[in-house]
Motif scaffolding. Structure first.
Motif, PDB file in Angstrom:
ATOM      1  N   ALA A 253      22.512  49.711  31.702  1.00 53.21           N
ATOM      2  CA  ALA A 253      21.444  48.988  32.264  1.00 53.21           C
ATOM      3  C   ALA A 253      21.854  48.507  33.475  1.00 53.21           C
ATOM      4  N   ALA A 254      20.630  48.297  34.254  1.00 50.48           N
ATOM      5  CA  ALA A 254      20.640  47.861  35.918  1.00 50.48           C
ATOM      6  C   ALA A 254      20.615  46.463  35.926  1.00 50.48           C
ATOM      7  N   PRO A 255      21.560  45.833  36.483  1.00 50.38           N
ATOM      8  CA  PRO A 255      21.451  44.320  36.741  1.00 50.38           C
ATOM      9  C   PRO A 255      20.364  43.798  37.718  1.00 50.38           C
ATOM     10  N   ASP A 256      19.847  42.715  37.573  1.00 48.48           N
ATOM     11  CA  ASP A 256      19.132  42.115  38.859  1.00 48.48           C
ATOM     12  C   ASP A 256      20.017  41.574  39.844  1.00 48.48           C
ATOM     13  N   ASP A 257      19.708  40.830  40.932  1.00 46.48           N
ATOM     14  CA  ASP A 257      20.691  40.578  41.953  1.00 46.48           C
ATOM     15  C   ASP A 257      21.253  39.368  41.415  1.00 46.48           C
ATOM     16  N   ARG A 258      20.807  38.484  40.479  1.00 48.82           N
ATOM     17  CA  ARG A 258      21.657  37.396  40.089  1.00 48.82           C
ATOM     18  C   ARG A 258      22.837  37.891  39.346  1.00 48.82           C
ATOM     19  N   GLN A 259      22.461  38.829  38.420  1.00 44.63           N
ATOM     20  CA  GLN A 259      23.586  39.203  37.496  1.00 44.63           C
ATOM     21  C   GLN A 259      24.580  39.949  38.335  1.00 44.63           C
ATOM     22  N   ALA A 260      24.129  40.863  39.219  1.00 42.38           N
ATOM     23  CA  ALA A 260      25.321  41.384  40.099  1.00 42.38           C
ATOM     24  C   ALA A 260      25.923  40.535  40.913  1.00 42.38           C
ATOM     25  N   ALA A 261      25.412  39.369  41.479  1.00 39.56           N
ATOM     26  CA  ALA A 261      26.204  38.302  42.262  1.00 39.56           C
ATOM     27  C   ALA A 261      27.273  37.704  41.275  1.00 39.56           C
ATOM     28  N   ARG A 262      26.703  37.523  40.159  1.00 41.72           N
ATOM     29  CA  ARG A 262      27.730  36.731  38.874  1.00 41.72           C
ATOM     30  C   ARG A 262      29.106  37.652  38.639  1.00 41.72           C
ATOM     31  N   ALA A 263      28.615  39.099  38.595  1.00 41.45           N
ATOM     32  CA  ALA A 263      29.678  39.896  38.302  1.00 41.45           C
ATOM     33  C   ALA A 263      30.777  40.169  39.438  1.00 41.45           C
ATOM     34  N   TYR A 264      30.194  40.039  40.675  1.00 38.83           N
ATOM     35  CA  TYR A 264      31.089  39.995  41.792  1.00 38.83           C
ATOM     36  C   TYR A 264      31.851  38.772  41.909  1.00 38.83           C
ATOM     37  N   ARG A 265      31.401  37.677  41.651  1.00 43.80           N
ATOM     38  CA  ARG A 265      32.100  36.417  41.841  1.00 43.80           C
ATOM     39  C   ARG A 265      33.340  36.372  40.576  1.00 43.80           C
ATOM     40  N   ALA A 266      33.127  36.834  39.417  1.00 46.55           N
ATOM     41  CA  ALA A 266      33.935  37.147  38.639  1.00 46.55           C
ATOM     42  C   ALA A 266      34.925  38.243  38.776  1.00 46.55           C
ATOM     43  N   MET A 267      34.805  39.216  39.586  1.00 48.19           N
ATOM     44  CA  MET A 267      35.611  40.144  40.004  1.00 48.19           C
ATOM     45  C   MET A 267      36.553  39.388  41.110  1.00 48.19           C
ATOM     46  N   GLU A 268      35.970  38.781  41.963  1.00 42.78           N
ATOM     47  CA  GLU A 268      36.873  38.157  42.889  1.00 42.78           C
ATOM     48  C   GLU A 268      37.793  37.178  42.297  1.00 42.78           C
ATOM     49  N   ALA A 269      37.216  36.234  41.051  1.00 47.84           N
ATOM     50  CA  ALA A 269      37.995  35.195  40.507  1.00 47.84           C
ATOM     51  C   ALA A 269      39.392  35.996  39.800  1.00 47.84           C
ATOM     52  N   GLN A 270      38.886  36.908  39.000  1.00 46.34           N
ATOM     53  CA  GLN A 270      39.910  37.466  38.451  1.00 46.34           C
ATOM     54  C   GLN A 270      41.054  38.210  38.829  1.00 46.34           C
ATOM     55  N   GLY A 271      40.663  39.064  40.045  1.00 47.42           N
ATOM     56  CA  GLY A 271      41.360  39.598  40.911  1.00 47.42           C
ATOM     57  C   GLY A 271      42.433  38.614  41.558  1.00 47.42           C
ATOM     58  N   LEU A 272      41.672  37.469  42.023  1.00 48.31           N
ATOM     59  CA  LEU A 272      42.456  36.433  42.684  1.00 48.31           C
ATOM     60  C   LEU A 272      43.830  36.084  41.490  1.00 48.31           C
ATOM     61  N   MET A 273      43.390  35.601  40.552  1.00 49.17           N
ATOM     62  CA  MET A 273      44.192  35.319  39.525  1.00 49.17           C
ATOM     63  C   MET A 273      45.501  36.167  39.400  1.00 49.17           C
ATOM     64  N   ILE A 274      45.214  37.374  39.215  1.00 49.24           N
ATOM     65  CA  ILE A 274      46.169  38.272  39.183  1.00 49.24           C
ATOM     66  C   ILE A 274      47.233  38.429  40.636  1.00 49.24           C
ATOM     67  N   GLY A 275      46.345  38.524  41.668  1.00 54.80           N
ATOM     68  CA  GLY A 275      47.042  38.634  43.036  1.00 54.80           C
ATOM     69  C   GLY A 275      47.779  37.392  43.269  1.00 54.80           C
ATOM     70  N   ALA A 276      47.272  36.211  42.954  1.00 55.44           N
ATOM     71  CA  ALA A 276      47.981  35.079  42.957  1.00 55.44           C
ATOM     72  C   ALA A 276      49.175  34.753  42.538  1.00 55.44           C
ATOM     73  N   GLU A 277      49.107  35.235  41.125  1.00 58.22           N
ATOM     74  CA  GLU A 277      50.361  35.094  40.366  1.00 58.22           C
ATOM     75  C   GLU A 277      51.523  36.286  40.830  1.00 58.22           C
ATOM     76  N   ALA A 278      50.842  37.425  41.427  1.00 57.48           N
ATOM     77  CA  ALA A 278      52.009  38.432  41.805  1.00 57.48           C
ATOM     78  C   ALA A 278      52.635  37.687  43.115  1.00 57.48           C
ATOM     79  N   VAL A 279      51.917  37.155  44.005  1.00 55.04           N
ATOM     80  CA  VAL A 279      52.436  36.390  45.107  1.00 55.04           C
ATOM     81  C   VAL A 279      53.573  35.402  44.573  1.00 55.04           C
ATOM     82  N   ARG A 280      53.140  34.479  43.732  1.00 57.56           N
ATOM     83  CA  ARG A 280      54.008  33.333  43.108  1.00 57.56           C
ATOM     84  C   ARG A 280      55.421  34.094  42.714  1.00 57.56           C
ATOM     85  N   VAL A 281      55.049  35.187  42.143  1.00 60.43           N
ATOM     86  CA  VAL A 281      56.451  35.883  41.366  1.00 60.43           C
ATOM     87  C   VAL A 281      57.233  36.595  42.646  1.00 60.43           C
ATOM     88  N   ALA A 282      56.620  37.154  43.357  1.00 61.79           N
ATOM     89  CA  ALA A 282      57.269  37.742  44.620  1.00 61.79           C
ATOM     90  C   ALA A 282      58.015  36.835  45.365  1.00 61.79           C
TER      91      ALA A 282
END
Length: 414
Positions: A253-282
């Protein structure tokens, strides 16, 4: 060269290059074609030696890397790094191309003419990155740590009388963020290796090329260290793990612009969670050593093959009696990267870590090949996605992985 009784002297170099294709035509192996680039994809490489042995690790922002035997031999011929001392993996972002040939019996997305041409471009990029990493080698220390990120969730769910891909809050899920830090003698990081178990599928379906949450995590780590360090993502036991938040639409299914924007916000948020934890551990790794002796090895086991069931139309599988399971080991003292050529499920990783004699054993999925999902034996009682997509007959893969990696570890002892 140091003798077994002399301390090793570790040297490490790392490099990063942009592998974003200029022409996206025919490169998306899943769903609708790529329409544009959302964020660039990269190749990251690490070269290390201890004066006696040299290894190479390559991580690619791609959905999968097929049989890497030919390019590993080419690296050996041109650079002198033994082919069985090289591990090539993909972050498994589903919004990027695939490379390499499909092994006989493997359940994988068939490569297009364009993806095979792109493969040759990536092989050249691998060689260039390894040359750069090798040239940048300097005396180094190694340290290891573990954190937690609640980004992944078990995705095999029984609903409406059948097993589907969904959200199982109570299912097995390895939430550890495993971090290996390689520092120069000045204490500044040369490379940060992150190992985590999740499918980077947050923005699958947007029609845009993206490194997904793995790319966000690596970007955060690299920016935190002023882009002086290279962050290499290695996929852990991803076979049954999804991100908590994704695009949320039926496949295709093809998303509309709002759905795609929400997905990219989720991508940034979840990636940041892992990356920030990796930094804390490092940042919390206080004990590092320059004396980690390097060992490496590989093992290929032919296992009885079974056909896939109810798999995606883009999946292809040659009719063969056996399928090659490729196992690999990169060892730095008591830290082991244990590579498996498929998408391994949680329980196999747990069994391997429990059996390993080393303090730190990181399972790396999609290492030097991707033959399909690798389900544990007990899972075959349920027709779940990782069983339907597993090319190995029940009762063979789980023990082959654990026993094979243990054999490689034993062989790596002085």
């Amino acid at each position: 060269m140091p003798t077994p009784t002399e301390p090793a002297r570790l040297r490490v170099g790392a490099a990063k290059s942009d592998i974003t294709p200029s022409d996206l035509s025919g490169l998306h192996p899943m769903g609708r074609p790529f329409e544009r680039v959302h964020d660039p994809i990269h190749l990251r490489a690490l070269v290390a030696d201890d004066g006696a042995a040299e290894i190479a690790l390559i991580s690619l922002d791609l959905v999968e890397a097929g049989d890497m035997t030919d390019v590993r031999r080419r690296i050996e011929d041109e650079l002198g790094i033994p082919s069985d001392h090289i591990v090539i993996t993909a972050t498994h972002t589903h919004s990027a191309p695939r490379i390499g040939d499909v092994s006989p019996g493997a359940l994988a997305h068939a490569g297009s003419k364009e993806s095979l041409e792109y493969t040759e471009t990536i092989y050249e990029a691998m060689l260039d990155a390894l040359r750069s990493a090798r040239a940048a080698r300097r005396p180094a220390t190694i340290g290891v740590g573990t954190g937690i990120a609640d980004v992944n969730v078990n995705r095999e769910v029984f609903a409406d009388g059948r097993w589907i891909l969904g959200f199982d809050q109570d299912g097995p899920s390895d939430k550890a963020v495993r971090v290996v830090r390689f520092d120069g003698l000045d204490g500044r990081p040369i490379a940060i290796l992150v190992n985590y178990a999740v499918h980077p599928t947050v923005v699958l379906g947007t029609g845009e090329l993206s490194a997904d949450l793995a790319g966000v995590a690596c970007r955060h780590v690299e920016e935190y260290f002023d882009d002086e360090a290279v962050c290499l993502w290695t996929p852990g036991t991803i076979g049954d793990q999804a991100p908590r938040i994704d695009l949320g639409l039926p496949f295709g299914a093809a998303p509309d612009d709002r759905q795609a924007a929400r997905a990219y916000r989720a991508m940034e948020a979840q990636g940041l969670m892992i990356g920030a934890e990796a930094v804390r551990v490092a940042e919390g790794i206080s004990r590092t050593s320059p004396a980690a002796r390097i060992r490496a090895g590989q093992l290929t086991i032919e296992l009885p093959c079974k056909p896939g069931e109810n798999v995606m139309e883009t999946m292809r599988q040659q009719d063969t009696e056996t399928v090659p399971l490729r196992l690999s080991l990169l060892r730095f003292g008591d830290v082991a990267l244990a590579g498996v050529s498929g998408e391994v499920v949680t329980e196999i990783g747990e069994r391997l870590r429990a059996a390993s004699p080393l303090a730190h054993t990181l399972l790396v999925s999609i290492a030097n090949d991707r033959i399909g999902y690798i389900a544990d034996d007990a899972r075959f009682d349920r027709p779940v996605h990782s069983v339907r997509g597993c090319p190995v007959v029940r009762g063979h893969a789980e023990s082959a992985i654990v026993d094979g990696i243990l054999a490689l570890l034993e062989a790596s002892n002085p």
